[in-house]
Write a protein that holds these residues in place. Structure first.
Motif, PDB file in Angstrom:
ATOM      1  N   LYS A   1      47.960  41.481  39.321  1.00 30.03           N
ATOM      2  CA  LYS A   1      49.120  41.148  40.140  1.00 30.03           C
ATOM      3  C   LYS A   1      49.152  39.642  40.388  1.00 30.03           C
ATOM      4  O   LYS A   1      48.147  39.030  40.736  1.00 30.03           O
ATOM      5  CB  LYS A   1      49.061  41.896  41.469  1.00 30.03           C
ATOM      6  N   GLY A   2      50.305  39.024  40.184  1.00 31.38           N
ATOM      7  CA  GLY A   2      50.452  37.585  40.371  1.00 31.38           C
ATOM      8  C   GLY A   2      50.107  36.776  39.142  1.00 31.38           C
ATOM      9  O   GLY A   2      50.187  35.538  39.170  1.00 31.38           O
ATOM     10  N   PHE A   3      49.724  37.461  38.043  1.00 28.52           N
ATOM     11  CA  PHE A   3      49.381  36.721  36.818  1.00 28.52           C
ATOM     12  C   PHE A   3      50.589  35.960  36.296  1.00 28.52           C
ATOM     13  O   PHE A   3      50.484  34.819  35.859  1.00 28.52           O
ATOM     14  CB  PHE A   3      48.878  37.698  35.758  1.00 28.52           C
ATOM     15  N   PHE A   4      51.754  36.611  36.340  1.00 24.11           N
ATOM     16  CA  PHE A   4      52.980  35.953  35.900  1.00 24.11           C
ATOM     17  C   PHE A   4      53.641  35.271  37.091  1.00 24.11           C
ATOM     18  O   PHE A   4      53.758  35.852  38.179  1.00 24.11           O
ATOM     19  CB  PHE A   4      53.944  36.965  35.291  1.00 24.11           C
ATOM     20  N   ASP A   5      54.065  34.026  36.899  1.00 24.40           N
ATOM     21  CA  ASP A   5      54.772  33.297  37.940  1.00 24.40           C
ATOM     22  C   ASP A   5      55.927  32.539  37.295  1.00 24.40           C
ATOM     23  O   ASP A   5      56.357  32.880  36.197  1.00 24.40           O
ATOM     24  CB  ASP A   5      53.826  32.370  38.712  1.00 24.40           C
ATOM     25  N   ASN A   6      56.411  31.490  37.974  1.00 25.90           N
ATOM     26  CA  ASN A   6      57.563  30.771  37.427  1.00 25.90           C
ATOM     27  C   ASN A   6      57.178  29.706  36.406  1.00 25.90           C
ATOM     28  O   ASN A   6      58.050  29.007  35.890  1.00 25.90           O
ATOM     29  CB  ASN A   6      58.396  30.153  38.558  1.00 25.90           C
ATOM     30  N   VAL A   7      55.889  29.560  36.108  1.00 23.10           N
ATOM     31  CA  VAL A   7      55.444  28.663  35.039  1.00 23.10           C
ATOM     32  C   VAL A   7      55.322  29.493  33.764  1.00 23.10           C
ATOM     33  O   VAL A   7      54.440  30.344  33.652  1.00 23.10           O
ATOM     34  CB  VAL A   7      54.098  27.991  35.380  1.00 23.10           C
ATOM     35  N   ILE A   8      56.223  29.277  32.812  1.00 21.94           N
ATOM     36  CA  ILE A   8      56.207  30.082  31.596  1.00 21.94           C
ATOM     37  C   ILE A   8      55.387  29.425  30.491  1.00 21.94           C
ATOM     38  O   ILE A   8      55.033  30.095  29.516  1.00 21.94           O
ATOM     39  CB  ILE A   8      57.631  30.377  31.090  1.00 21.94           C
ATOM     40  N   MET A   9      55.076  28.143  30.633  1.00 20.27           N
ATOM     41  CA  MET A   9      54.192  27.500  29.663  1.00 20.27           C
ATOM     42  C   MET A   9      53.337  26.460  30.369  1.00 20.27           C
ATOM     43  O   MET A   9      53.854  25.594  31.073  1.00 20.27           O
ATOM     44  CB  MET A   9      54.981  26.839  28.524  1.00 20.27           C
ATOM     45  N   LYS A  10      52.043  26.567  30.179  1.00 18.26           N
ATOM     46  CA  LYS A  10      51.106  25.609  30.772  1.00 18.26           C
ATOM     47  C   LYS A  10      50.299  24.964  29.664  1.00 18.26           C
ATOM     48  O   LYS A  10      49.724  25.643  28.812  1.00 18.26           O
ATOM     49  CB  LYS A  10      50.174  26.309  31.759  1.00 18.26           C
ATOM     50  N   VAL A  11      50.280  23.640  29.665  1.00 21.45           N
ATOM     51  CA  VAL A  11      49.483  22.878  28.704  1.00 21.45           C
ATOM     52  C   VAL A  11      48.226  22.404  29.422  1.00 21.45           C
ATOM     53  O   VAL A  11      48.304  21.671  30.409  1.00 21.45           O
ATOM     54  CB  VAL A  11      50.277  21.676  28.153  1.00 21.45           C
TER      55      VAL A  11
ATOM     56  N   ASN B   1      61.001   6.434  40.173  1.00 17.90           N
ATOM     57  CA  ASN B   1      60.699   7.826  39.843  1.00 17.90           C
ATOM     58  C   ASN B   1      59.207   8.071  40.012  1.00 17.90           C
ATOM     59  O   ASN B   1      58.381   7.251  39.565  1.00 17.90           O
ATOM     60  CB  ASN B   1      61.095   8.149  38.410  1.00 17.90           C
ATOM     61  N   PHE B   2      58.847   9.178  40.594  1.00 19.67           N
ATOM     62  CA  PHE B   2      57.438   9.493  40.786  1.00 19.67           C
ATOM     63  C   PHE B   2      57.297  10.996  40.999  1.00 19.67           C
ATOM     64  O   PHE B   2      58.248  11.757  40.831  1.00 19.67           O
ATOM     65  CB  PHE B   2      56.848   8.702  41.955  1.00 19.67           C
ATOM     66  N   GLY B   3      56.101  11.420  41.368  1.00 20.20           N
ATOM     67  CA  GLY B   3      55.823  12.837  41.590  1.00 20.20           C
ATOM     68  C   GLY B   3      55.035  13.429  40.442  1.00 20.20           C
ATOM     69  O   GLY B   3      55.570  13.629  39.361  1.00 20.20           O
ATOM     70  N   LYS B   4      53.745  13.732  40.664  1.00 19.52           N
ATOM     71  CA  LYS B   4      52.920  14.280  39.598  1.00 19.52           C
ATOM     72  C   LYS B   4      53.302  15.717  39.295  1.00 19.52           C
ATOM     73  O   LYS B   4      53.383  16.121  38.131  1.00 19.52           O
ATOM     74  CB  LYS B   4      51.441  14.204  39.977  1.00 19.52           C
ATOM     75  N   LYS B   5      53.560  16.486  40.339  1.00 19.50           N
ATOM     76  CA  LYS B   5      53.872  17.887  40.125  1.00 19.50           C
ATOM     77  C   LYS B   5      55.364  18.079  39.962  1.00 19.50           C
ATOM     78  O   LYS B   5      55.853  18.488  38.915  1.00 19.50           O
ATOM     79  CB  LYS B   5      53.340  18.738  41.273  1.00 19.50           C
ATOM     80  N   TYR B   6      56.134  17.759  40.995  1.00 16.82           N
ATOM     81  CA  TYR B   6      57.584  17.909  40.955  1.00 16.82           C
ATOM     82  C   TYR B   6      58.241  16.534  41.021  1.00 16.82           C
ATOM     83  O   TYR B   6      57.701  15.596  41.604  1.00 16.82           O
ATOM     84  CB  TYR B   6      58.070  18.789  42.100  1.00 16.82           C
TER      85      TYR B   6
ATOM     86  N   GLN C   1      54.524  23.376  32.647  1.00 18.61           N
ATOM     87  CA  GLN C   1      53.539  22.567  33.368  1.00 18.61           C
ATOM     88  C   GLN C   1      52.709  21.767  32.375  1.00 18.61           C
ATOM     89  O   GLN C   1      51.895  22.315  31.640  1.00 18.61           O
ATOM     90  CB  GLN C   1      52.637  23.454  34.226  1.00 18.61           C
ATOM     91  N   LEU C   2      52.949  20.465  32.351  1.00 17.27           N
ATOM     92  CA  LEU C   2      52.156  19.547  31.551  1.00 17.27           C
ATOM     93  C   LEU C   2      51.039  18.978  32.426  1.00 17.27           C
ATOM     94  O   LEU C   2      51.080  19.118  33.653  1.00 17.27           O
ATOM     95  CB  LEU C   2      53.041  18.418  31.018  1.00 17.27           C
ATOM     96  N   PRO C   3      50.047  18.339  31.846  1.00 18.09           N
ATOM     97  CA  PRO C   3      48.953  17.814  32.665  1.00 18.09           C
ATOM     98  C   PRO C   3      49.402  16.829  33.742  1.00 18.09           C
ATOM     99  O   PRO C   3      48.763  16.736  34.797  1.00 18.09           O
ATOM    100  CB  PRO C   3      48.059  17.122  31.629  1.00 18.09           C
ATOM    101  N   ASP C   4      50.497  16.106  33.494  1.00 18.95           N
ATOM    102  CA  ASP C   4      50.897  15.078  34.458  1.00 18.95           C
ATOM    103  C   ASP C   4      52.240  15.334  35.124  1.00 18.95           C
ATOM    104  O   ASP C   4      52.728  14.495  35.872  1.00 18.95           O
ATOM    105  CB  ASP C   4      50.944  13.705  33.772  1.00 18.95           C
ATOM    106  N   ARG C   5      52.862  16.490  34.880  1.00 16.33           N
ATOM    107  CA  ARG C   5      54.166  16.751  35.480  1.00 16.33           C
ATOM    108  C   ARG C   5      54.573  18.203  35.269  1.00 16.33           C
ATOM    109  O   ARG C   5      53.993  18.913  34.443  1.00 16.33           O
ATOM    110  CB  ARG C   5      55.227  15.832  34.890  1.00 16.33           C
ATOM    111  N   ILE C   6      55.591  18.623  36.025  1.00 15.80           N
ATOM    112  CA  ILE C   6      56.193  19.939  35.840  1.00 15.80           C
ATOM    113  C   ILE C   6      57.664  19.731  35.515  1.00 15.80           C
ATOM    114  O   ILE C   6      58.350  18.949  36.178  1.00 15.80           O
ATOM    115  CB  ILE C   6      56.026  20.807  37.101  1.00 15.80           C
ATOM    116  N   ILE C   7      58.159  20.426  34.500  1.00 15.78           N
ATOM    117  CA  ILE C   7      59.530  20.267  34.032  1.00 15.78           C
ATOM    118  C   ILE C   7      60.315  21.536  34.330  1.00 15.78           C
ATOM    119  O   ILE C   7      59.884  22.640  33.981  1.00 15.78           O
ATOM    120  CB  ILE C   7      59.561  19.966  32.527  1.00 15.78           C
TER     121      ILE C   7
END
Length: 820
Positions: A354-364, A498-503, A628-634
């Motif tokens: 449970k919770g394995f799937f979330d709104n991140v469909i691809m993680k690098v 522009n900034f923000g590592k995650k969002y 989710q890339l190592p330095d940002r989320i798209i």
């Protein structure tokens, strides 16, 4: 005794060692069979040969049966025993022979292919949903090569920085290994383990698996090839679109398989051609070898070849290999390529917590693009071609050279040369690569214009951009404006970070003195207004001057939610028309209108005043998905609408502000893809003033109108409405825009239209309010995709005020507009 135990240890642990099976796959003529599949019998473990038929497979010691398969050839099995060393096993495949002896087709009778296809159609939905969840490993290799390219584009020489002047070259090469997790109908996740891009050590290759299922009624391949998608040869209504021819049967692994030729009934329909192989009795897809051509309403490419091969696993079948071969020619660039996907290590009964799937469909993963050459040499299931290995070595070496200050300076000296075309038409860029700095100058052709207030004027800006790590960047833009007739000079400065590592986050600050359109959304461009003023005695642009400062802050918080906040202070100054407005043509029944809209709203609607305004806007898109890339989320968006809620407040007394009002707004935007039926886009805006005790025309509610031939963004404006005559301070305002893009529906039956891929668009817009009682509507019929970029509109307006009833037409390049 110790040697005895050492020998015993080696004998019992030898199965833990890995060995390599390698070799070649050729036909009887000795020709290599590209992308042949090599599998361990009874599993989905295996590999794929490269385009030269060479393969390599790493396995543990043991006894195995190895199966070699290639579409159109008989499969070959070889039993091997791996004990203490790697082995070379070459395969020679015989052309598949198709048996027709048991088939008798009488004159006028139905080809037996039709009964096979009917059976496959009956089983289509069952097999589509047969495996509800699974996980597997995917290897993806993509490459694009050039056969030819032009020497110049727009007067600029086309050249590459590798010193190679040959026309044939590797344009792009990447590899990725990822774990794919699927739980139907709505969950998907990709975990990118490793990725590599030739010449870009910090890059991320094509890492998102594309499993095209011909069990779907409509197969969607990308977004640009055909927005309607393509009809599967075994879709529910496939018999209305395709003809079929039985080519014969063959046996593979003891299974009888029917080979069917797929033939489109008509040109200019989104259809496949080629071959599909169906298993006997259970009517599954065994393999596909299908093509898309331009005459099947495919855009951008000349041809697209899709090969797929399925493999049995525990009484079910899974996709083991998919290869896409694109070819095309765009602006003289003649290209071809291949995108290979090898699916292995299937688990068709995984236990997802449970919770394995979330709104991140691809993680690098953080180290995904940091893997060594040794890692890739041991892990890749498809051996590199000689030219691919050379491309990696050459471009990786060039990348190291590119990082040297001397090289970067030499490239900058070459590219930073002034050109007449750059200064006057295209704009001029100056780059300092080693410092990650870019300076852009506006083209003079866009900077010089004419209006009824300033006369001939120049509005010129320079942009300075500095990039940092990740998404961090700083942009500074000074703007200078001078009116040659009214002698007014204005200047301002805007800074954006522009900034923000995650969002994503953005902070911008601007200030100075400038000239603004009364509708701050700038409904008419300076170029269109110049033409309408000089040629048609129509000064549509209404201007004022202001000392100003503005602060904007945008920040995303995830889950599809973004906040936009702003505060602006303007000391607004009234401007008047020139005494002698220049015009190149005169009309007896036309005259220039007042600049301050006194003819519409009276002399007090705009006088010099101060305004302090705070605004908040919240956007929400349910179900938003992210990479989710190592330095940002798209943010990738979602299938659900975008909801926006906002409030603007004019603060009386703050810094001597004169205005006192508040306005709310709510909007809804969505895009509905109806596959073959086309696409419907719509936007609904509801807004109104909670109070308007003291308000001037810049703060009225303005629709974005258009009174020139150049169309404006379709879902954000009206194409015939006057710019300001419908502006108001009503308590409740409804605006709606809808556009139905048929995307080839109907036009694929009309000569010329179907050959040139011209599409129809049906649109409508509405403005409704009660106080004052205004109803305004527009109906529009359009032809788009003319020569791929041009759109022509035919518009009719309707209103309860006859003054606003008219008809007209517009033209635009849709790719240059947003919200169209």
């Amino acid at each position: 005794m110790k040697y005895f135990f050492l020998i015993i240890f080696i004998l019992f642990s030898v199965k833990g060692f890995s060995f390599t099976i390698s070799g070649s796959v050729k036909n009887k003529k000795g020709e290599p069979l590209p992308y042949a599949s090599i599998l361990i019998k009874g599993t989905t473990e295996g590999t794929t040969a490269n385009i030269n038929g060479l393969y390599s497979l790493t396995i543990n010691a043991g006894t195995y049966t190895i199966i070699c398969q290639h579409i159109g050839y008989k499969s070959v099995e070889k039993k091997i025993n791996i004990s203490n060393k790697s082995v070379i096993i070459n395969f020679e495949l015989e052309m598949q022979s198709y048996t027709l002896t048991d088939v008798v087709v009488q004159a006028g009778g139905e080809d037996p292919a039709y009964e096979i296809i009917r059976n496959a159609i009956k089983k289509r939905e069952e097999y589509l949903n047969e495996i509800n969840k699974f996980q597997c490993e995917v290897y993806i290799k993509g490459q694009l090569q050039l056969r030819d390219y032009p020497t110049k584009i727009l007067g600029k020489k086309v050249e590459f920085d590798d010193g190679d002047t040959s026309k044939k070259r590797m344009l792009y090469l990447s590899e990725s290994i990822a774990n794919l997790y699927v739980q139907k109908p709505k969950y998907l996740k990709v975990d990118v383990v490793s990725t590599r891009v030739s010449g870009y050590s910090d890059g991320f290759g094509f890492s998102y698996p594309q499993m095209y299922s011909f069990y779907e009624n409509i197969v969607t391949i990308g977004r640009g090839l055909n927005p309607r998608g393509f009809v599967s040869p075994i879709s529910n209504n496939a018999l209305s679109f395709y003809k079929y021819k039985f080519e014969g049967t063959f046996y593979d692994n003891g299974k009888e398989i029917n080979r069917i030729k797929v033939i489109p009934k008509r040109k200019y329909e989104p259809l496949f051609s080629g071959y599909i192989s169906i298993t006997e009795n259970d009517w599954r897809i065994y393999s596909t070898e299908l093509y898309l051509l331009q005459e099947q309403q495919m855009q951008l490419l000349d041809t697209l070849h899709i090969q797929q091969l399925y493999t049995p696993l525990k009484y079910k079948w899974v996709l083991s290999k998919q290869v896409i071969y694109p070819t095309g020619k765009i602006l003289g660039f003649d290209f071809f390529g291949s995108f290979v996907q090898v699916f292995s290590h299937y688990d068709i009964n995984p236990n997802f917590k449970k919770g394995f799937f979330d709104n991140v469909i691809m993680k690098v993963n953080d180290s995904a693009n940091k893997k060594s050459k040794t890692y890739w040499d041991t892990i890749r299931p498809v051996p590199l071609l000689d030219e691919e290995a050379i491309d990696y070595r050459k471009k990786d070496s060039i990348e190291q050279v590119r990082k040297s200050p001397e090289y970067l300076d030499s490239i900058d000296r070459k590219n930073n040369k002034l050109s007449v075309l750059g200064i006057f038409v295209l704009g001029q860029d100056f780059t300092k690569r080693k410092n990650k700095v870019n300076i852009s100058l506006d083209p003079l052709l866009n900077a010089v214009n004419y209006n009824s207030v300033e006369g001939w004027m120049i509005d010129y800006s320079i942009s300075y951009r500095k990039r940092y790590t990740g998404r961090k960047s700083l942009t500074l833009t000074p703007e200078f404006r001078y009116g040659f007739n009214n002698k007014h000079f204005n200047s301002s400065l805007t800074g954006s970070y522009n900034f923000g590592k995650k969002y994503f986050k953005n902070l911008s600050v601007s200030g100075g003195k400038g000239v603004f359109q009364i509708n701050n959304e700038n409904p008419i461009s300076a170029r269109d207004n110049t033409i309408s003023t000089l040629l048609y005695t129509a000064n549509h642009m209404k201007l004022y001057e202001a000392w100003f400062t503005k602060l904007n802050y945008r920040f995303d918080v995830g889950k599809g939610i973004s906040f936009y906040t702003s505060f602006e202070y303007q000391d607004r100054l009234r401007l008047e028309n020139l005494d002698n407005i220049q015009t190149w043509r005169t009309y007896k029944d036309r005259s220039f209108t007042p600049n301050n809209l006194d003819d519409i709203f009276g002399p007090n609607s705009f006088k010099s005043h101060k305004a302090a305004i705070a605004s908040l806007l919240v956007k929400f898109r349910p179900g938003s998905k992210y990479i989710q890339l190592p330095d940002r989320i798209i943010n990738l968006g979602s299938k659900y609408p975008i909801f926006s809620v906002g409030l603007s407040y004019g603060i009386k007394g703050l810094f001597n502000s004169d205005v006192d009002f508040s306005r709310w707004n709510f909007s809804l935007f969505d895009e509905l893809n109806m596959k073959l039926g086309g696409v419907i886009k719509y936007k609904v805006d509801l807004s109104g003033f909670l109070h308007a005790n003291k308000i001037y025309t810049p703060d009225y509610y303005h629709i974005n109108g258009s009174q020139t031939i150049e169309a404006t963004p379709y879902l954000n404006s009206f194409q015939l409405a006057p710019y300001y005559a419908l502006s108001n301070t009503s308590k409740f305002i409804t605006v709606a825009h809808v556009a139905y893009h048929l995307n080839g529906l109907i036009t694929n039956k009309i000569p010329v239209f179907k050959r040139w891929n011209w599409f129809f668009v049906l649109s409508g817009s509405a403005l409704v309010m009660k106080q004052p009682n205004i109803q305004y509507y527009e109906a529009m019929f359009s032809i788009e995709n003319i020569f791929k970029v041009i759109r022509v509109d035919f518009i009719q307006s309707f209103s309860n005020n006859k003054e606003f009833v008219t008809s007209g037409f517009g033209i635009t390049l849709p790719g240059l507009l947003t919200g169209n």
